[in-house]
Design an enzyme around this catalytic site. Structure first.
Site, PDB file in Angstrom:
ATOM      1  N   HIS A 276      69.383  94.671  12.717  1.00  0.00           N
ATOM      2  CA  HIS A 276      69.062  95.014  11.328  1.00  0.00           C
ATOM      3  C   HIS A 276      68.446  93.821  10.603  1.00  0.00           C
ATOM      4  O   HIS A 276      67.598  93.987   9.727  1.00  0.00           O
ATOM      5  CB  HIS A 276      70.315  95.514  10.606  1.00  0.00           C
ATOM      6  CG  HIS A 276      70.947  96.681  11.305  1.00  0.00           C
ATOM      7  ND1 HIS A 276      70.292  97.877  11.455  1.00  0.00           N
ATOM      8  CD2 HIS A 276      72.142  96.812  11.939  1.00  0.00           C
ATOM      9  CE1 HIS A 276      71.069  98.721  12.128  1.00  0.00           C
ATOM     10  NE2 HIS A 276      72.195  98.087  12.447  1.00  0.00           N
TER      11      HIS A 276
ATOM     12  N   HIS B 179      73.096  98.267   7.138  1.00  0.00           N
ATOM     13  CA  HIS B 179      71.816  98.232   7.859  1.00  0.00           C
ATOM     14  C   HIS B 179      70.685  97.597   7.065  1.00  0.00           C
ATOM     15  O   HIS B 179      69.799  96.984   7.651  1.00  0.00           O
ATOM     16  CB  HIS B 179      71.395  99.659   8.249  1.00  0.00           C
ATOM     17  CG  HIS B 179      72.244 100.245   9.337  1.00  0.00           C
ATOM     18  ND1 HIS B 179      71.904 101.408  10.006  1.00  0.00           N
ATOM     19  CD2 HIS B 179      73.417  99.839   9.876  1.00  0.00           C
ATOM     20  CE1 HIS B 179      72.846 101.685  10.908  1.00  0.00           C
ATOM     21  NE2 HIS B 179      73.777 100.749  10.851  1.00  0.00           N
TER      22      HIS B 179
ATOM     23  N   GLY C 210      67.301 108.631 -14.588  1.00  0.00           N
ATOM     24  CA  GLY C 210      67.720 110.023 -14.479  1.00  0.00           C
ATOM     25  C   GLY C 210      67.960 110.442 -13.035  1.00  0.00           C
ATOM     26  O   GLY C 210      68.999 110.992 -12.700  1.00  0.00           O
ATOM     27  N   THR C 211      66.964 110.140 -12.198  1.00  0.00           N
ATOM     28  CA  THR C 211      67.073 110.475 -10.770  1.00  0.00           C
ATOM     29  C   THR C 211      67.421 109.275  -9.911  1.00  0.00           C
ATOM     30  O   THR C 211      67.815 109.442  -8.754  1.00  0.00           O
ATOM     31  CB  THR C 211      65.729 111.017 -10.252  1.00  0.00           C
ATOM     32  OG1 THR C 211      64.741 109.992 -10.487  1.00  0.00           O
ATOM     33  CG2 THR C 211      65.341 112.303 -10.952  1.00  0.00           C
TER      34      THR C 211
HETATM   35  C1  RB5 Z   1      63.228 109.796 -17.897  1.00  0.00           C
HETATM   36  O1  RB5 Z   1      63.075 111.020 -18.524  1.00  0.00           O
HETATM   37  C2  RB5 Z   1      63.181 109.974 -16.385  1.00  0.00           C
HETATM   38  O2  RB5 Z   1      61.871 110.229 -15.978  1.00  0.00           O
HETATM   39  C3  RB5 Z   1      63.742 108.751 -15.689  1.00  0.00           C
HETATM   40  O3  RB5 Z   1      65.056 108.564 -16.098  1.00  0.00           O
HETATM   41  C4  RB5 Z   1      63.773 108.791 -14.188  1.00  0.00           C
HETATM   42  O4  RB5 Z   1      64.383 109.952 -13.716  1.00  0.00           O
HETATM   43  C5  RB5 Z   1      62.506 108.507 -13.501  1.00  0.00           C
HETATM   44  O5  RB5 Z   1      62.435 108.369 -12.267  1.00  0.00           O
END
Ligand code: RB5
Length: 149
Positions: free
Chosen positions: A133, A98, A66-67
């Protein structure tokens, strides 16, 4: 050129778009899943991609959650992996120049496909600059060795 790619459910849609982009560039893709938006655990896909990279069954890898945070943290637990979480093509270029990042990590809930494609393309086309590097990357390897169980 062969790229291993994997995601959890939060990165699934972006992964599918990146697979199409890579195949459109005639790059061979090893897609380790996930294969739907059903909830799964990102460490499993990070490990699958990372093992293909460290065993040289893929030239490099792309991981997406997700993130991008959880899956990059997970990939970086495998010795020899340098996974870089990026949010812009500038970061992707520097991750290669790098850090010689062998895995690119991105967030499916953070980046639109257009930016993710630009990041992947920039990273694939950039080259490691070596020199100072390389000395720093060697120090990362030393840390890995020092704390290996
Ligand atoms: C899943 O809901 C989410 O936690 C995962 O995709 C991610 O973002 C975790 O770092």
């Amino acid at each position: 050129m062969k790229i291993a790619i994997g995601s959890d459910h939060g990165g699934y849609e972006l992964k599918q778009g990146l697979v199409s982009y890579l195949q459109g560039r005639d790059i061979e893709v090893a897609d380790v899943g996930t294969n739907s938006e059903d909830s799964v655990d990102y460490p499993e896909f990070a490990e699958a991609v990372a093992l293909l990279v460290v065993h040289r069954e893929a030239d490099a890898g792309i991981v997406i959650c997700g993130t991008g945070i959880g899956i990059s943290i997970s990939a970086n637990k495998i010795p020899g992996i340098r996974a870089a979480l990026v949010t812009s093509p500038e970061m992707a270029i520097l991750a290669k120049q790098h850090n010689n990042a062998n895995i690119l990590a991105m967030g499916g809930r953070i980046l639109p496909l257009e930016i993710a494609v630009a990041c992947a393309g920039a990273w694939l086309e950039a080259s490691f600059e070596g020199g100072r590097h390389l000395r720093r990357i060697d120090k990362i390897s030393e840390i890995e060795k020092k704390y290996r169980e």
